[in-house]
Enzyme design. Structure first.
Site, PDB file in Angstrom:
ATOM      1  N   ARG A 197       0.840  -1.189   0.000  1.00 17.75           N
ATOM      2  CA  ARG A 197       0.000   0.000   0.000  1.00 17.75           C
ATOM      3  C   ARG A 197       0.882   1.250   0.000  1.00 17.75           C
ATOM      4  O   ARG A 197       2.085   1.177   0.265  1.00 17.75           O
ATOM      5  CB  ARG A 197      -0.922  -0.001   1.223  1.00 17.75           C
ATOM      6  CG  ARG A 197      -2.041  -1.024   1.158  1.00 17.75           C
ATOM      7  CD  ARG A 197      -2.852  -1.084   2.445  1.00 17.75           C
ATOM      8  NE  ARG A 197      -2.108  -1.716   3.525  1.00 17.75           N
ATOM      9  CZ  ARG A 197      -2.582  -1.880   4.761  1.00 17.75           C
ATOM     10  NH1 ARG A 197      -3.803  -1.450   5.062  1.00 17.75           N
ATOM     11  NH2 ARG A 197      -1.859  -2.479   5.686  1.00 17.75           N
TER      12      ARG A 197
ATOM     13  N   LYS B  91       1.403   1.880   7.245  1.00 16.49           N
ATOM     14  CA  LYS B  91       1.684   1.087   8.435  1.00 16.49           C
ATOM     15  C   LYS B  91       2.598   1.831   9.400  1.00 16.49           C
ATOM     16  O   LYS B  91       3.256   2.805   9.054  1.00 16.49           O
ATOM     17  CB  LYS B  91       2.319  -0.247   8.048  1.00 16.49           C
ATOM     18  CG  LYS B  91       1.339  -1.221   7.403  1.00 16.49           C
ATOM     19  CD  LYS B  91       0.106  -1.463   8.262  1.00 16.49           C
ATOM     20  CE  LYS B  91       0.404  -2.217   9.549  1.00 16.49           C
ATOM     21  NZ  LYS B  91      -0.814  -2.349  10.399  1.00 16.49           N
TER      22      LYS B  91
ATOM     23  N   TYR C 133      -1.235   4.679  10.470  1.00 17.70           N
ATOM     24  CA  TYR C 133      -1.658   3.735  11.502  1.00 17.70           C
ATOM     25  C   TYR C 133      -0.491   3.524  12.461  1.00 17.70           C
ATOM     26  O   TYR C 133       0.660   3.383  12.033  1.00 17.70           O
ATOM     27  CB  TYR C 133      -2.040   2.385  10.895  1.00 17.70           C
ATOM     28  CG  TYR C 133      -3.370   2.373  10.174  1.00 17.70           C
ATOM     29  CD1 TYR C 133      -4.560   2.617  10.866  1.00 17.70           C
ATOM     30  CD2 TYR C 133      -3.444   2.106   8.812  1.00 17.70           C
ATOM     31  CE1 TYR C 133      -5.781   2.608  10.212  1.00 17.70           C
ATOM     32  CE2 TYR C 133      -4.667   2.089   8.151  1.00 17.70           C
ATOM     33  CZ  TYR C 133      -5.831   2.338   8.853  1.00 17.70           C
ATOM     34  OH  TYR C 133      -7.033   2.325   8.203  1.00 17.70           O
TER      35      TYR C 133
ATOM     36  N   HIS D 139      -1.149   1.775  16.135  1.00 24.81           N
ATOM     37  CA  HIS D 139      -1.435   0.596  16.965  1.00 24.81           C
ATOM     38  C   HIS D 139      -0.391   0.448  18.072  1.00 24.81           C
ATOM     39  O   HIS D 139       0.327  -0.543  18.163  1.00 24.81           O
ATOM     40  CB  HIS D 139      -1.477  -0.672  16.095  1.00 24.81           C
ATOM     41  CG  HIS D 139      -2.525  -0.638  15.018  1.00 24.81           C
ATOM     42  ND1 HIS D 139      -3.884  -0.678  15.274  1.00 24.81           N
ATOM     43  CD2 HIS D 139      -2.414  -0.551  13.664  1.00 24.81           C
ATOM     44  CE1 HIS D 139      -4.548  -0.627  14.134  1.00 24.81           C
ATOM     45  NE2 HIS D 139      -3.689  -0.541  13.148  1.00 24.81           N
TER      46      HIS D 139
ATOM     47  N   GLU E 183      -6.126   5.106  13.450  1.00 22.82           N
ATOM     48  CA  GLU E 183      -7.102   4.214  14.076  1.00 22.82           C
ATOM     49  C   GLU E 183      -7.816   4.806  15.280  1.00 22.82           C
ATOM     50  O   GLU E 183      -8.795   4.217  15.770  1.00 22.82           O
ATOM     51  CB  GLU E 183      -6.438   2.879  14.469  1.00 22.82           C
ATOM     52  CG  GLU E 183      -5.509   2.939  15.678  1.00 22.82           C
ATOM     53  CD  GLU E 183      -4.071   3.311  15.326  1.00 22.82           C
ATOM     54  OE1 GLU E 183      -3.212   3.221  16.215  1.00 22.82           O
ATOM     55  OE2 GLU E 183      -3.819   3.685  14.161  1.00 22.82           O
TER      56      GLU E 183
ATOM     57  N   ASP F 244     -21.765 -10.527  20.355  1.00 20.07           N
ATOM     58  CA  ASP F 244     -21.432  -9.143  20.703  1.00 20.07           C
ATOM     59  C   ASP F 244     -22.116  -8.789  22.015  1.00 20.07           C
ATOM     60  O   ASP F 244     -23.101  -9.429  22.412  1.00 20.07           O
ATOM     61  CB  ASP F 244     -21.891  -8.185  19.596  1.00 20.07           C
ATOM     62  CG  ASP F 244     -21.168  -6.843  19.656  1.00 20.07           C
ATOM     63  OD1 ASP F 244     -20.149  -6.685  18.964  1.00 20.07           O
ATOM     64  OD2 ASP F 244     -21.624  -5.948  20.415  1.00 20.07           O
TER      65      ASP F 244
ATOM     66  N   SER G 232     -22.656 -11.862  23.993  1.00 17.88           N
ATOM     67  CA  SER G 232     -21.305 -12.350  24.281  1.00 17.88           C
ATOM     68  C   SER G 232     -21.042 -12.439  25.782  1.00 17.88           C
ATOM     69  O   SER G 232     -21.086 -11.431  26.502  1.00 17.88           O
ATOM     70  CB  SER G 232     -20.274 -11.422  23.634  1.00 17.88           C
ATOM     71  OG  SER G 232     -18.964 -11.884  23.892  1.00 17.88           O
TER      72      SER G 232
ATOM     73  N   LEU H 233     -12.642  -4.842  19.297  1.00 19.37           N
ATOM     74  CA  LEU H 233     -11.816  -3.638  19.320  1.00 19.37           C
ATOM     75  C   LEU H 233     -12.168  -2.782  20.514  1.00 19.37           C
ATOM     76  O   LEU H 233     -13.337  -2.487  20.762  1.00 19.37           O
ATOM     77  CB  LEU H 233     -12.028  -2.820  18.035  1.00 19.37           C
ATOM     78  CG  LEU H 233     -11.323  -1.456  17.978  1.00 19.37           C
ATOM     79  CD1 LEU H 233      -9.812  -1.650  17.861  1.00 19.37           C
ATOM     80  CD2 LEU H 233     -11.842  -0.617  16.822  1.00 19.37           C
TER      81      LEU H 233
ATOM     82  N   VAL I 285      -8.276 -10.936  13.560  1.00 25.26           N
ATOM     83  CA  VAL I 285      -8.189  -9.628  12.916  1.00 25.26           C
ATOM     84  C   VAL I 285      -7.767  -8.552  13.913  1.00 25.26           C
ATOM     85  O   VAL I 285      -7.282  -7.491  13.529  1.00 25.26           O
ATOM     86  CB  VAL I 285      -9.543  -9.265  12.242  1.00 25.26           C
ATOM     87  CG1 VAL I 285      -9.426  -7.981  11.433  1.00 25.26           C
ATOM     88  CG2 VAL I 285     -10.004 -10.404  11.331  1.00 25.26           C
TER      89      VAL I 285
ATOM     90  N   ASP J 275      -3.476  -6.523  15.271  1.00 28.74           N
ATOM     91  CA  ASP J 275      -2.813  -5.217  15.298  1.00 28.74           C
ATOM     92  C   ASP J 275      -2.827  -4.610  16.691  1.00 28.74           C
ATOM     93  O   ASP J 275      -1.960  -3.803  17.039  1.00 28.74           O
ATOM     94  CB  ASP J 275      -3.486  -4.242  14.324  1.00 28.74           C
ATOM     95  CG  ASP J 275      -2.855  -4.282  12.936  1.00 28.74           C
ATOM     96  OD1 ASP J 275      -1.627  -4.473  12.859  1.00 28.74           O
ATOM     97  OD2 ASP J 275      -3.574  -4.127  11.938  1.00 28.74           O
TER      98      ASP J 275
ATOM     99  N   VAL K 220      -2.104 -12.464  10.528  1.00 26.60           N
ATOM    100  CA  VAL K 220      -1.332 -11.488   9.747  1.00 26.60           C
ATOM    101  C   VAL K 220      -1.703 -10.081  10.188  1.00 26.60           C
ATOM    102  O   VAL K 220      -2.886  -9.705  10.195  1.00 26.60           O
ATOM    103  CB  VAL K 220      -1.580 -11.669   8.241  1.00 26.60           C
ATOM    104  CG1 VAL K 220      -0.862 -10.596   7.441  1.00 26.60           C
ATOM    105  CG2 VAL K 220      -1.120 -13.060   7.806  1.00 26.60           C
TER     106      VAL K 220
ATOM    107  N   ASN L 279      -1.092  -7.179   8.865  1.00 24.46           N
ATOM    108  CA  ASN L 279      -1.488  -6.199   7.848  1.00 24.46           C
ATOM    109  C   ASN L 279      -2.269  -6.904   6.743  1.00 24.46           C
ATOM    110  O   ASN L 279      -1.902  -6.888   5.570  1.00 24.46           O
ATOM    111  CB  ASN L 279      -0.278  -5.435   7.282  1.00 24.46           C
ATOM    112  CG  ASN L 279       0.761  -6.341   6.647  1.00 24.46           C
ATOM    113  OD1 ASN L 279       0.918  -7.496   7.025  1.00 24.46           O
ATOM    114  ND2 ASN L 279       1.478  -5.814   5.665  1.00 24.46           N
ATOM    115  N   MET L 280      -3.363  -7.513   7.139  1.00 24.15           N
ATOM    116  CA  MET L 280      -4.169  -8.298   6.199  1.00 24.15           C
ATOM    117  C   MET L 280      -4.533  -7.520   4.930  1.00 24.15           C
ATOM    118  O   MET L 280      -4.405  -8.042   3.824  1.00 24.15           O
ATOM    119  CB  MET L 280      -5.441  -8.811   6.878  1.00 24.15           C
ATOM    120  CG  MET L 280      -5.222  -9.953   7.832  1.00 24.15           C
ATOM    121  SD  MET L 280      -6.745 -10.460   8.655  1.00 24.15           S
ATOM    122  CE  MET L 280      -7.698 -11.077   7.262  1.00 24.15           C
TER     123      MET L 280
END
Length: 371
Positions: A15, A75, A94, A96, A118, A198, A220, A240, A267, A270, A298, A300-301
């Site tokens: 990217r 990133k 980003y 994180h 983010e 959730d 949840s 998140l 996911v 990060d 991963v 950085n999917m």
């Protein structure tokens, strides 16, 4: 202002911080854009396109960092990039930080003004600069999960959608935010049996109205997560807590009792991940096994679909980039409370409360730095 766009150097990250269209938007407002040679070549954004948009080209990352007043990336800066930042320079990308003490310390030592995509908020209370990449990652999570369920890749040998006469696979999605919603859309489209968990009953009610009996919505709790995870063939973690480390909702004990060859896709990696057994992986080596369960973590999917991701990200980031360049960081943050939430580290101080709390730093309210 002179805005620099270095080439990304994280593993398999193609990217780019600004597209030629975004560069043109900035130059049209009187700013200068300096793009490192080859920054967008891998996704078909050529140096010639940047030059046609009014940008200048730099031969190296060091030149880009040395000349630019603001660095626009995708990133988080790698150690060698952190070392090139200087006091007062704006970093817009980003970050994180909560699960990354080394990067946080490096940014503190740099004295730079570090604004994280983010944690920038939106008028509706969402995270509009995180949302496009969460959409991509949520959709990719199901693709990746389906791929690694194939027996040649360590999975159970299961087709998620099943076929007539054979039951479909069970996908459990933890978190019904942007990631979770996009994941369940893909899973439903493939014909899988889908459970989404959730803590917001209102959100579950919304999804139930949209998807009806094609999904199961579950409140949840520790008990309901355990039940769903142990029955699932694919578990997608999409929780998140803005700016903070992700809670560990799936324990090592859960993993040890899952079906052998099941797949988990974290996911939330990060932000440290929401599976106790998660650790960040790369596109070069995306998976590993724990107790016979395939882990795809991963960090950085969206980088795997870098062209789509770059354009989607630029749609969300260019407005604030233009504000920072036109007004300067202090005035831009003073005049926009949502952008102000993006300030994580500034001139050697941690200015985002969740990062300070998780990493043990003193928290400094950004208002004290803005005057």
């Amino acid at each position: 202002m002179l805005i620099g766009v270095p080439k990304e150097i994280k593993n398999h990250e193609y990217r780019v911080g600004l597209t030629p269209a975004s560069a043109r938007e900035l130059t049209a407002h009187g700013h200068q854009v300096l793009v490192q040679t080859g920054a967008g070549t891998a996704i078909g954004l050529t140096d010639e396109q940047y030059l046609a948009a009014g940008a200048q080209m730099a031969d190296s990352a060091s030149e880009t960092f040395a000349r630019a007043e603001m660095i626009v990336k995708v990133k988080e800066p790698q150690p060698q990039e952190c070392a090139m930042l200087r006091p007062g320079q704006i970093l817009y990308t980003y970050l994180h930080l909560a699960p990354d003490p080394q990067q946080t310390q490096a940014l503190i030592e740099s004295g730079a003004v570090c604004i994280a995509y983010e944690t920038i908020t939106g008028p509706g209370g969402g995270l509009p600069l995180l949302a496009p990449m969460s959409e991509v990652a949520g959709r990719m999570a199901v693709q990746a999960g389906a791929h690694y369920l194939e027996i040649a890749h360590g999975g159970r040998g299961l087709l998620l959608g099943g076929v007539p006469g054979v039951a479909p696979g069970h996908v459990a999605v933890i978190g019904a935010g942007v990631v979770g919603t996009n994941a369940l859309q893909m899973a439903v489209g493939l014909g899988a049996r889908v459970t989404v968990l959730d803590k917001s009953v209102d959100r579950l009610r919304q999804l139930d109205l949209i998807f009806g009996n094609r999904i199961s919505t579950v409140y949840s709790t520790a008990h309901s997560i355990e039940e769903a995870v142990l029955d699932a063939d694919l578990v997608i973690g999409g929780v998140l807590v803005p700016g903070a480390a992700a809670p560990k909702l799936v324990t090592r004990s859960h993993i040890s009792r899952m079906k052998k060859g099941a797949v988990v896709v974290d996911v939330a990696i990060d932000q440290g991940g929401c599976f106790e057994t998660s650790h960040a992986t790369t596109h070069a080596e995306p998976v590993y096994l724990v107790d016979g369960v395939v882990h795809y973590c991963v960090a950085n999917m969206p980088g795997a679909v870098a062209r789509t991701s770059t354009f989607a990200l630029n749609n969300a980031t260019i407005g604030h980039a233009l504000a920072l360049a036109s007004k300067g960081w202090k005035e831009a943050l003073r005049s926009d409370a949502h952008l102000r939430h993006g300030l994580n580290v500034c001139q050697g101080k941690v200015t985002y409360e969740a990062v300070a709390r998780d990493l043990g730093y003193a928290y400094v309210d950004s208002a004290t730095l803005l005057g």
